[in-house]
Design an enzyme around this catalytic site. Structure first.
Site, PDB file in Angstrom:
ATOM      1  N   PRO A  57      -2.079 -31.854  16.514  1.00  0.00           N
ATOM      2  CA  PRO A  57      -3.203 -31.292  15.750  1.00  0.00           C
ATOM      3  C   PRO A  57      -4.035 -32.366  15.040  1.00  0.00           C
ATOM      4  O   PRO A  57      -5.254 -32.249  14.969  1.00  0.00           O
ATOM      5  CB  PRO A  57      -2.539 -30.368  14.728  1.00  0.00           C
ATOM      6  CG  PRO A  57      -1.178 -30.088  15.271  1.00  0.00           C
ATOM      7  CD  PRO A  57      -0.807 -31.301  16.068  1.00  0.00           C
ATOM      8  N   CYS A  58      -3.383 -33.409  14.549  1.00  0.00           N
ATOM      9  CA  CYS A  58      -4.120 -34.464  13.835  1.00  0.00           C
ATOM     10  C   CYS A  58      -4.961 -35.292  14.798  1.00  0.00           C
ATOM     11  O   CYS A  58      -6.068 -35.709  14.460  1.00  0.00           O
ATOM     12  CB  CYS A  58      -3.153 -35.339  13.047  1.00  0.00           C
ATOM     13  SG  CYS A  58      -2.300 -34.420  11.737  1.00  0.00           S
TER      14      CYS A  58
END
Length: 168
Positions: A57-58
């Site tokens: 996600p990052c």
């Protein structure tokens, strides 16, 4: 039992920062594990808190800030800080990997910065240690103008670059 107690104390030591609060001046590491400098904010800034470098996600979250840097500048943003609970070796490598030369990648290796803002949580089940909630602060100097925090850490909705740009 001691590590659970330590994590509890790390994650419950302070309420989340609120709009109107002042971000404390803290020392941070950016390009070197052995060198710190004080965070002295001037003008308008974006502070993006993330659970961990190189996580899926990052890796999908940060490129929006890299790609839209000029749009943020056009809206008066002086600096964008990406803060993750990782060491300076990791954040420096991640910055290079993402092409984030215009952004500041801050290594919060002890979780102190994240904890002082009230965003540290126990992520030991997935990431092995306490980590940061996913949040964005917009500041004028050290004064917090707005806050966005994801309800679920893996999600990128209210903290996306597009969402933050739309509210500036």
């Amino acid at each position: 039992m001691a590590s659970i107690s330590l994590q509890t104390s790390l994650t419950n030591n302070k309420a989340e920062i609120k709009v109107g609060d002042e971000i404390p001046v803290f020392d941070f590491k950016e390009d070197s594990a052995g060198e710190t400098k004080p965070l002295n904010l001037t003008g308008k800034n974006i502070i993006v808190g993330l659970p961990g470098a190189y996580t899926t996600p990052c890796n999908e979250h940060v490129p929006g800030y890299v790609e839209n840097f000029d749009k943020f500048k056009a809206k008066g943003v002086e600096n964008i800080y990406i803060i993750s609970v990782n060491d300076a070796f990791v954040t420096k490598s991640w910055k290079k990997h993402l092409g984030g030369d215009n952004l500041h990648f801050v290594a919060d290796d002890t979780g102190h910065i994240t904890s002082s803002l009230g965003f540290l949580f126990d992520a030991s089940g997935a990431l092995g240690s306490p980590r940061s909630k996913r949040y964005v602060l917009v500041t004028e100097g050290h004064k917090v103008l707005s806050i966005a925090v994801e309800d679920e850490v893996p999600k990128v909705t209210v903290t996306s670059a597009d969402s933050v740009l739309a509210k500036l």
